[in-house]
Write a protein that holds these residues in place. Structure first.
Motif, PDB file in Angstrom:
ATOM      1  N   MET A   1     -15.245  24.090  -8.743  1.00  0.00           N
ATOM      2  CA  MET A   1     -15.014  24.017 -10.165  1.00  0.00           C
ATOM      3  C   MET A   1     -16.135  23.221 -10.804  1.00  0.00           C
ATOM      4  O   MET A   1     -16.634  22.273 -10.215  1.00  0.00           O
ATOM      5  CB  MET A   1     -13.644  23.400 -10.455  1.00  0.00           C
ATOM      6  N   LYS A   2     -16.539  23.652 -11.967  1.00  0.00           N
ATOM      7  CA  LYS A   2     -17.544  22.911 -12.733  1.00  0.00           C
ATOM      8  C   LYS A   2     -16.819  21.931 -13.638  1.00  0.00           C
ATOM      9  O   LYS A   2     -15.852  22.292 -14.291  1.00  0.00           O
ATOM     10  CB  LYS A   2     -18.366  23.850 -13.595  1.00  0.00           C
ATOM     11  N   VAL A   3     -17.286  20.689 -13.640  1.00  0.00           N
ATOM     12  CA  VAL A   3     -16.765  19.701 -14.572  1.00  0.00           C
ATOM     13  C   VAL A   3     -17.890  19.349 -15.525  1.00  0.00           C
ATOM     14  O   VAL A   3     -19.045  19.271 -15.137  1.00  0.00           O
ATOM     15  CB  VAL A   3     -16.200  18.454 -13.853  1.00  0.00           C
ATOM     16  N   MET A   4     -17.532  19.184 -16.785  1.00  0.00           N
ATOM     17  CA  MET A   4     -18.551  18.985 -17.807  1.00  0.00           C
ATOM     18  C   MET A   4     -18.137  17.888 -18.769  1.00  0.00           C
ATOM     19  O   MET A   4     -16.956  17.684 -19.022  1.00  0.00           O
ATOM     20  CB  MET A   4     -18.775  20.291 -18.573  1.00  0.00           C
ATOM     21  N   ASN A   5     -19.153  17.209 -19.303  1.00  0.00           N
ATOM     22  CA  ASN A   5     -18.978  16.212 -20.358  1.00  0.00           C
ATOM     23  C   ASN A   5     -17.957  15.143 -20.001  1.00  0.00           C
ATOM     24  O   ASN A   5     -17.060  14.841 -20.772  1.00  0.00           O
ATOM     25  CB  ASN A   5     -18.598  16.886 -21.684  1.00  0.00           C
ATOM     26  N   ILE A   6     -18.099  14.562 -18.817  1.00  0.00           N
ATOM     27  CA  ILE A   6     -17.213  13.496 -18.376  1.00  0.00           C
ATOM     28  C   ILE A   6     -17.761  12.171 -18.893  1.00  0.00           C
ATOM     29  O   ILE A   6     -18.855  11.756 -18.537  1.00  0.00           O
ATOM     30  CB  ILE A   6     -17.119  13.439 -16.835  1.00  0.00           C
ATOM     31  N   THR A   7     -17.003  11.525 -19.762  1.00  0.00           N
ATOM     32  CA  THR A   7     -17.404  10.215 -20.268  1.00  0.00           C
ATOM     33  C   THR A   7     -16.652   9.098 -19.555  1.00  0.00           C
ATOM     34  O   THR A   7     -17.108   7.965 -19.541  1.00  0.00           O
ATOM     35  CB  THR A   7     -17.165  10.113 -21.787  1.00  0.00           C
ATOM     36  N   ASN A   8     -15.503   9.408 -18.949  1.00  0.00           N
ATOM     37  CA  ASN A   8     -14.715   8.422 -18.210  1.00  0.00           C
ATOM     38  C   ASN A   8     -15.035   8.571 -16.722  1.00  0.00           C
ATOM     39  O   ASN A   8     -14.227   9.073 -15.946  1.00  0.00           O
ATOM     40  CB  ASN A   8     -13.226   8.620 -18.492  1.00  0.00           C
ATOM     41  N   VAL A   9     -16.221   8.130 -16.328  1.00  0.00           N
ATOM     42  CA  VAL A   9     -16.681   8.284 -14.949  1.00  0.00           C
ATOM     43  C   VAL A   9     -15.799   7.496 -14.003  1.00  0.00           C
ATOM     44  O   VAL A   9     -15.427   7.983 -12.929  1.00  0.00           O
ATOM     45  CB  VAL A   9     -18.164   7.873 -14.821  1.00  0.00           C
ATOM     46  N   ASN A  10     -15.421   6.266 -14.389  1.00  0.00           N
ATOM     47  CA  ASN A  10     -14.547   5.465 -13.530  1.00  0.00           C
ATOM     48  C   ASN A  10     -13.212   6.164 -13.318  1.00  0.00           C
ATOM     49  O   ASN A  10     -12.659   6.146 -12.221  1.00  0.00           O
ATOM     50  CB  ASN A  10     -14.326   4.070 -14.117  1.00  0.00           C
ATOM     51  N   GLY A  11     -12.673   6.772 -14.367  1.00  0.00           N
ATOM     52  CA  GLY A  11     -11.424   7.519 -14.254  1.00  0.00           C
ATOM     53  C   GLY A  11     -11.546   8.695 -13.303  1.00  0.00           C
ATOM     54  O   GLY A  11     -10.644   8.972 -12.511  1.00  0.00           O
ATOM     55  N   LEU A  12     -12.681   9.401 -13.366  1.00  0.00           N
ATOM     56  CA  LEU A  12     -12.908  10.534 -12.474  1.00  0.00           C
ATOM     57  C   LEU A  12     -12.904  10.071 -11.027  1.00  0.00           C
ATOM     58  O   LEU A  12     -12.236  10.660 -10.175  1.00  0.00           O
ATOM     59  CB  LEU A  12     -14.231  11.232 -12.798  1.00  0.00           C
TER      60      LEU A  12
END
Length: 78
Positions: A1-12
């Protein structure tokens, strides 16, 4: 799966850490990094992290419940 525009890197990475199975990052060269490894998480950040967000990355999760967790994070951002 492609993930895009993640601003909550710690959450990821928190979601990835909670996954029961392997979660891999596919690099532009086709290599696969196990994101359950903290070292691989740092390498991933160094390679794709710019301007405080991840623009795009490809993840592979093998367990159905892990895929659900990642999709929920993508839709809800948490």
């Amino acid at each position: 799966m492609k993930v895009m525009n993640i601003t909550n890197v710690n959450g990821l990475f928190k979601i990835i850490d909670s996954c029961s199975g392997k979660v891999e990052l596919v690099t532009n060269e086709g290599d696969r990094l196990n994101l359950k490894s903290k070292l691989s998480q740092y390498v991933a950040l160094a390679n794709v992290f710019t301007e405080g967000k991840i623009d795009e990355m490809e993840l592979i999760a093998y367990e159905p419940e892990d895929i659900k967790k990642l999709l929920a994070f993508m839709y809800n951002g948490e």
